[in-house]
Write an enzyme that holds these catalytic residues in place. Sequence first.
Site, PDB file in Angstrom:
ATOM      1  N   SER A  97       2.631   8.798  -1.222  1.00 53.80           N
ATOM      2  CA  SER A  97       3.578   8.220  -0.283  1.00 53.80           C
ATOM      3  C   SER A  97       4.242   7.017  -0.937  1.00 53.80           C
ATOM      4  CB  SER A  97       2.863   7.785   0.988  1.00 53.80           C
ATOM      5  OG  SER A  97       2.033   6.681   0.695  1.00 53.80           O
ATOM      6  N   LYS A  98       5.196   6.476  -0.211  1.00 51.66           N
ATOM      7  CA  LYS A  98       5.950   5.352  -0.755  1.00 51.66           C
ATOM      8  C   LYS A  98       5.031   4.217  -1.191  1.00 51.66           C
ATOM      9  CE  LYS A  98       9.302   6.625   2.117  1.00 51.66           C
ATOM     10  NZ  LYS A  98      10.115   6.539   3.301  1.00 51.66           N
ATOM     11  N   ARG A  99       4.010   3.984  -0.389  1.00 47.87           N
ATOM     12  CA  ARG A  99       3.151   2.888  -0.784  1.00 47.87           C
ATOM     13  C   ARG A  99       1.901   3.368  -1.519  1.00 47.87           C
ATOM     14  NH1 ARG A  99       0.735   4.225   3.875  1.00 47.87           N
ATOM     15  NH2 ARG A  99      -1.279   3.489   3.115  1.00 47.87           N
ATOM     16  N   HIS A 100       1.893   4.644  -1.873  1.00 51.56           N
ATOM     17  CA  HIS A 100       0.745   5.131  -2.613  1.00 51.56           C
ATOM     18  C   HIS A 100       1.180   6.038  -3.755  1.00 51.56           C
ATOM     19  CE1 HIS A 100      -3.451   6.230  -3.288  1.00 51.56           C
ATOM     20  NE2 HIS A 100      -2.962   7.412  -3.589  1.00 51.56           N
TER      21      HIS A 100
END
Length: 599
Positions: free
Chosen positions: A367-370
């Site tokens: 994901s965007k933060r992962h």
Amino acid sequence: MRRGDAARRLGLEAVFDAGGHVSQLLGEMAIPHGEGMVRQGLVASQPGRQLFQIRFHGRPHQGFHVDGGIVQILGLLSAHGRRDPFQAGRHRHKTDNIRGWIGIAPELAARDRHDPRHSPLIRRKVPVSMTMRTRFAPSPTGFLHIGGARTALFNHLHTRRHGGTTLLRVEDTDRERSTEAATQAILEGLAWLGLSPDEGPYFQSDFTQRHLDAAWRLVEEGKAYRCTCSKEEVDALREEQRASKDKPRYDGRCRDRTDHPEGTPFVLRFRLDAVGETVWHDMIQGTIRYPNDEMDDLILVRSDGSPTYNLAVVVDDHAMGITHVIRGSDHLSNTPRQLALFRAFGWEPPIYGHMPLLHGTDGAKLSKRHGAVSVLQYREEGFLPEAVNNYLARLGWSHGDQEFFTMEELERLFDVTEVGKSASVFNASKLEWLNTQHMKSLDPARLAPELVYHLKALGVVQPDPALAAAIIPTLRDRAKTFREMADKARFYFMESVEPYLPKAVDKHFQPEMVEPFTQWVERLAAVPLWEPAALEAEFNAVLEATGAAKGKLAQVARVALAGSDVSPGIFEVMGVLGRERALRRLSRGLEILRQHVGA
RNA sequence: GUCCCGUUCGUCUAGGGGUCUAGGACGCCGGCCUUUCAAGCCGGCAACACGGGUUCGAUUCCCGUACGGGACGCCA
């Protein structure tokens, strides 16, 4: 089974003519292990049975048979007229253009003639469309990452294969987090990949009114209600439930309140009855059963008056005539809620396909933060969109043993029903390999701008595109990305490649090289035609005359030409550099060779 | 915790009762070719999560277990 259920389960739409015959029949057919889509209209007609052409793919099942209901599959014929294509062994991949007899049970046809309202298919009067319409619906809260790109790609490919229309709907109902910059980044990412939509972009925030109208309609019909519970109150409830190991969910305490205190903020909640289960056929996941008591009364309209995702999606998918929804399987548990909303509105839901997620090397969802970076980052690193698309398509999907696909092939072959169910892990080295494969197959003219772009990024001032195009054939077997290629190409653009790599000089600039190298440079000055084959002929003549070893002399030339002992073939390099520049470098190399050996 | 989904070489995958001695690809290792480096070609290493069932026979079907993932928002 209620009449019509079979048809609904099959996802078929039928329009009856005055005589009670099916005049149009379209949609997807979900059968055991596969999908079929009615592709063309009526082909032939007999009393009580009509022949339609069906496009079939997926996994045919032996002895396929559906009966009951208003639309009855009477039998299937293959395009070649074989009796029963399913008897003839395995048909793992494509079994296209099967023609099937589809009829209406005669007694039902008779009934419909008397009172068409008895047909649920007629009563709904759903506009029937033969064209597949899909949408990609990102939320503009960040860049387009590789997982989002894959969703867009699967939508695009599946729709192209079936001759449909793609649209882009920016889901910006979360005004707090949506940004214009993110929208631009998504558009740019899609454009780079060649996945720009046929329609749109539409912005969900432009349709707020119709979302709210729809929600209030449900309130009027008693299918939704005002809830005055505060956020804190609900949070506390959930916390309590979590503590007692219950599933956290709203308990519906405002369901039957009839008082609506003035001035108290409220949300609109959708009544979801916790009985039975929701079952649907997913293009990828197969049949999914979801117990309805897992769902609580979801919020349709926030206390600030804005519509929530689940409401907006359902209203817009319906309003935009979306026939197929292809999205990540993180939306799987939203589907029964959305299906319930479609039911409440009396609308026909789209057909869903939930793609397995992309995982990082740690096994967790990307994901965007992962772990996920912007797709544009791949451009900066020198990947071709062709390679990225090819790689992404092969994550979860395959076509025999084929690894290399052009975009055209993917658009022709890819079918979302062939996608596997399990998540896959992103593997950079395979992407790199595919990038090399695409670089090798594409026209240098297509590739030159990419190389120019990356040369500039490395500080080469105004690289000549024609020179870049000439360089590509010499370097494309030697680089995984354009960044790497640009780096390896820098020596072509230098005024001087000095100082030479010291290690290379020490190793290759030997005294016995002086005589043959001198001879070669002299002969080159007189060579009439400056092209690789001629240059090599001169080189071989020198070898013969002096008895020098081919590899040794070539390395001296290489260092003079490129400043290092690693480069493309020396004759190719000389060809690209041209007579004047090549000769200047070689002459200079001769001087340095002489100095180095003290001659 | 509850629900949903998944599990074949390190990774992407083929295979859906016997044809499995489990196929291909990336990567890795070795060789060939060779003016360097690559590319190319040839070869090698390497997997059916586990336990029960069903069956003459299970990688394939069923059940369970384990592990992994997803979801459980006035995010989308």
